[in-house]
Design an enzyme around this catalytic site. Sequence first.
Site, PDB file in Angstrom:
ATOM      1  N   GLY A 133      -0.966  -0.340  42.053  1.00 34.98           N
ATOM      2  CA  GLY A 133      -0.598  -1.504  41.247  1.00 34.98           C
ATOM      3  C   GLY A 133       0.833  -1.937  41.468  1.00 34.98           C
ATOM      4  O   GLY A 133       1.334  -1.863  42.584  1.00 34.98           O
ATOM      5  N   ASP A 176      -9.182  -3.125  54.584  1.00 38.35           N
ATOM      6  CA  ASP A 176      -8.041  -3.411  55.468  1.00 38.35           C
ATOM      7  C   ASP A 176      -6.918  -3.965  54.588  1.00 38.35           C
ATOM      8  O   ASP A 176      -7.073  -5.012  53.968  1.00 38.35           O
ATOM      9  CB  ASP A 176      -8.502  -4.440  56.506  1.00 38.35           C
ATOM     10  CG  ASP A 176      -7.357  -4.933  57.378  1.00 38.35           C
ATOM     11  OD1 ASP A 176      -6.297  -4.291  57.396  1.00 38.35           O
ATOM     12  OD2 ASP A 176      -7.526  -5.978  58.024  1.00 38.35           O
ATOM     13  N   ALA A 207      -1.907  -7.891  54.817  1.00 40.63           N
ATOM     14  CA  ALA A 207      -1.668  -9.125  54.045  1.00 40.63           C
ATOM     15  C   ALA A 207      -1.874  -9.011  52.537  1.00 40.63           C
ATOM     16  O   ALA A 207      -1.848 -10.005  51.832  1.00 40.63           O
ATOM     17  CB  ALA A 207      -2.468 -10.311  54.596  1.00 40.63           C
ATOM     18  N   ALA A 208      -2.050  -7.784  52.028  1.00 38.01           N
ATOM     19  CA  ALA A 208      -2.174  -7.632  50.562  1.00 38.01           C
ATOM     20  C   ALA A 208      -0.906  -8.149  49.882  1.00 38.01           C
ATOM     21  O   ALA A 208      -0.972  -8.895  48.898  1.00 38.01           O
ATOM     22  CB  ALA A 208      -2.409  -6.172  50.192  1.00 38.01           C
ATOM     23  N   GLY A 209       0.231  -7.767  50.427  1.00 35.97           N
ATOM     24  CA  GLY A 209       1.497  -8.200  49.840  1.00 35.97           C
ATOM     25  C   GLY A 209       1.672  -9.712  49.909  1.00 35.97           C
ATOM     26  O   GLY A 209       2.189 -10.328  48.979  1.00 35.97           O
ATOM     27  N   ASP A 210       1.232 -10.307  51.007  1.00 38.38           N
ATOM     28  CA  ASP A 210       1.350 -11.763  51.141  1.00 38.38           C
ATOM     29  C   ASP A 210       0.418 -12.474  50.156  1.00 38.38           C
ATOM     30  O   ASP A 210       0.785 -13.503  49.575  1.00 38.38           O
ATOM     31  CB  ASP A 210       1.016 -12.200  52.576  1.00 38.38           C
ATOM     32  CG  ASP A 210       2.065 -11.718  53.566  1.00 38.38           C
ATOM     33  OD1 ASP A 210       3.206 -11.444  53.145  1.00 38.38           O
ATOM     34  OD2 ASP A 210       1.740 -11.609  54.764  1.00 38.38           O
ATOM     35  N   THR A 244       5.581  -3.783  44.364  1.00 40.38           N
ATOM     36  CA  THR A 244       4.144  -3.615  44.595  1.00 40.38           C
ATOM     37  C   THR A 244       3.900  -2.240  45.197  1.00 40.38           C
ATOM     38  O   THR A 244       4.699  -1.728  45.976  1.00 40.38           O
ATOM     39  CB  THR A 244       3.561  -4.708  45.505  1.00 40.38           C
ATOM     40  OG1 THR A 244       4.108  -4.568  46.823  1.00 40.38           O
ATOM     41  CG2 THR A 244       3.854  -6.101  44.986  1.00 40.38           C
ATOM     42  N   LYS A 272       4.586 -13.931  57.782  1.00 43.40           N
ATOM     43  CA  LYS A 272       4.594 -13.907  56.311  1.00 43.40           C
ATOM     44  C   LYS A 272       4.642 -15.300  55.711  1.00 43.40           C
ATOM     45  O   LYS A 272       4.047 -15.552  54.670  1.00 43.40           O
ATOM     46  CB  LYS A 272       5.780 -13.101  55.805  1.00 43.40           C
ATOM     47  CG  LYS A 272       5.618 -11.642  56.058  1.00 43.40           C
ATOM     48  CD  LYS A 272       6.643 -10.828  55.339  1.00 43.40           C
ATOM     49  CE  LYS A 272       6.044  -9.497  54.970  1.00 43.40           C
ATOM     50  NZ  LYS A 272       5.031  -9.590  53.916  1.00 43.40           N
ATOM     51  N   GLY A 273       5.352 -16.210  56.367  1.00 45.05           N
ATOM     52  CA  GLY A 273       5.433 -17.568  55.836  1.00 45.05           C
ATOM     53  C   GLY A 273       4.066 -18.224  55.829  1.00 45.05           C
ATOM     54  O   GLY A 273       3.619 -18.767  54.818  1.00 45.05           O
ATOM     55  N   ASN A 287       7.729  -4.261  48.410  1.00 47.65           N
ATOM     56  CA  ASN A 287       6.731  -3.213  48.202  1.00 47.65           C
ATOM     57  C   ASN A 287       7.500  -1.908  48.005  1.00 47.65           C
ATOM     58  O   ASN A 287       8.730  -1.876  48.077  1.00 47.65           O
ATOM     59  CB  ASN A 287       5.689  -3.170  49.335  1.00 47.65           C
ATOM     60  CG  ASN A 287       6.259  -2.710  50.672  1.00 47.65           C
ATOM     61  OD1 ASN A 287       7.325  -2.097  50.732  1.00 47.65           O
ATOM     62  ND2 ASN A 287       5.552  -3.006  51.743  1.00 47.65           N
TER      63      ASN A 287
HETATM   64  P1  ADP Z   1       2.234  -4.756  51.170  1.00 43.32           P
HETATM   65  O1  ADP Z   1       1.063  -5.379  51.869  1.00 43.32           O
HETATM   66  O2  ADP Z   1       3.457  -5.614  51.184  1.00 43.32           O
HETATM   67  O3  ADP Z   1       2.503  -3.329  51.557  1.00 43.32           O
HETATM   68  P2  ADP Z   1       1.009  -3.654  48.762  1.00 43.32           P
HETATM   69  O4  ADP Z   1       0.221  -2.752  49.641  1.00 43.32           O
HETATM   70  O5  ADP Z   1       1.928  -3.020  47.775  1.00 43.32           O
HETATM   71  O6  ADP Z   1       1.823  -4.730  49.607  1.00 43.32           O
HETATM   72  O7  ADP Z   1      -0.052  -4.569  47.977  1.00 43.32           O
HETATM   73  C1  ADP Z   1       0.327  -5.655  47.182  1.00 43.32           C
HETATM   74  C2  ADP Z   1      -0.521  -5.692  45.931  1.00 43.32           C
HETATM   75  O8  ADP Z   1      -1.910  -5.902  46.284  1.00 43.32           O
HETATM   76  C3  ADP Z   1      -0.532  -4.405  45.101  1.00 43.32           C
HETATM   77  O9  ADP Z   1       0.557  -4.359  44.193  1.00 43.32           O
HETATM   78  C4  ADP Z   1      -1.865  -4.523  44.367  1.00 43.32           C
HETATM   79  O10 ADP Z   1      -1.764  -5.399  43.271  1.00 43.32           O
HETATM   80  C5  ADP Z   1      -2.755  -5.169  45.431  1.00 43.32           C
HETATM   81  N1  ADP Z   1      -3.433  -4.115  46.212  1.00 43.32           N
HETATM   82  C6  ADP Z   1      -3.056  -3.603  47.408  1.00 43.32           C
HETATM   83  N2  ADP Z   1      -3.896  -2.618  47.822  1.00 43.32           N
HETATM   84  C7  ADP Z   1      -4.841  -2.520  46.852  1.00 43.32           C
HETATM   85  C8  ADP Z   1      -6.009  -1.692  46.670  1.00 43.32           C
HETATM   86  N3  ADP Z   1      -6.363  -0.770  47.562  1.00 43.32           N
HETATM   87  N4  ADP Z   1      -6.748  -1.881  45.547  1.00 43.32           N
HETATM   88  C9  ADP Z   1      -6.400  -2.813  44.632  1.00 43.32           C
HETATM   89  N5  ADP Z   1      -5.322  -3.611  44.749  1.00 43.32           N
HETATM   90  C10 ADP Z   1      -4.549  -3.469  45.827  1.00 43.32           C
END
Ligand code: ADP
Length: 308
Positions: A230, A251, A254-257, A225, A47-48, A189
């Site tokens: 959203g 995929d 790393a969305a959260g990162d 998140t 994560k870092g 999240n």
């Molecule tokens: P994590 O990877 O920590 O589980 P999330 O899945 O909640 O984090 O994703 C973090 C942020 O990325 C979400 O709040 C949103 O803004 C964006 N995001 C994640 N998945 C999607 C998606 N399928 N479509 C659009 N935005 C997304």
Amino acid sequence: MNQSSQGPGTVIVVGSLNVDLVVGLDRMPEQGETVLGESLERHAGGKGLNQAIAASRLGADVRLLGAVGDDESGAWLRELIRADNVDDEGVATVTGPSGTALIEVDARGLNRIIVVPGANGYVSADVVGSSIRTMHGVAVVMTNGEVPLAASRAALAAGRAIGALTILNPAPVLDYREHLVDVDIFVPNEHEAAALSGLPTETDTEARAAAQYFYSLGIANVVITRGAKGAIWASASGVVDVKTFEVSAIDTVAAGDAFCGGLAAALANGYEFADALKWASAAGALAVTIKGASPSLPMRNAVQNLLK
Ligand code: ADP
């Protein structure tokens, strides 16, 4: 919170650097059995590292504080973050292996993962705290749970002491209660939020109540998140929904990162919180459109295009 008083500055990320070794195989071995793997890939993670690269690609001046081992992986990870313009001076080299994840994925796509924290377990609270306290021009200090709790706690306390905005991404789920006093922005999240609050976060109403709960603990900004749903932001101005950008998800790694990196970079560049959340959401959305962790972390112009 008035970001304009903060002005542009550096983002300090205190967190983990890992090597992910991914073996593709037909089926998992039984106990004592040897099977042949079909593919072997090496990826950078942690994560870092991800959050630091995310913030750097979005135009922030970033320094990563952490540790790698004195192995080849450590040298490789260091080279990689440097190539992404992340200052690695605060990444220590310690005796032993770098943080490593051994990931097996079978033909059905099912996986087994062993994480060896390695060098990440040696990130020193004293070193982190004292080095942050000597830094100037720091706008944001961001940390997570993949380094010792004492180190993330020291990072937040030092960040607060030098007047930086402090961000805690509470992953994995651990006991962060003693951290919260020095947290300005808390970004779990929905799963982490549920586990840490003991409250459900499934529906919009539930997620809002969970955000409100963390806010009631004295955290100025809580951002939960929720993947494609959203995010929810609770602050002194109330609880508001943060919209996602519609993308086709490939995929979600790393969305959260990407989101955390985007938030930190935008705040460090002087954006108001609501605008910084747009940057974060755009970065998170773009990250799900590309496979992998660091390959999926978007560049500044991609986010700017999505925001248009
Ligand atoms: P994590 O990877 O920590 O589980 P999330 O899945 O909640 O984090 O994703 C973090 C942020 O990325 C979400 O709040 C949103 O803004 C964006 N995001 C994640 N998945 C999607 C998606 N399928 N479509 C659009 N935005 C997304």
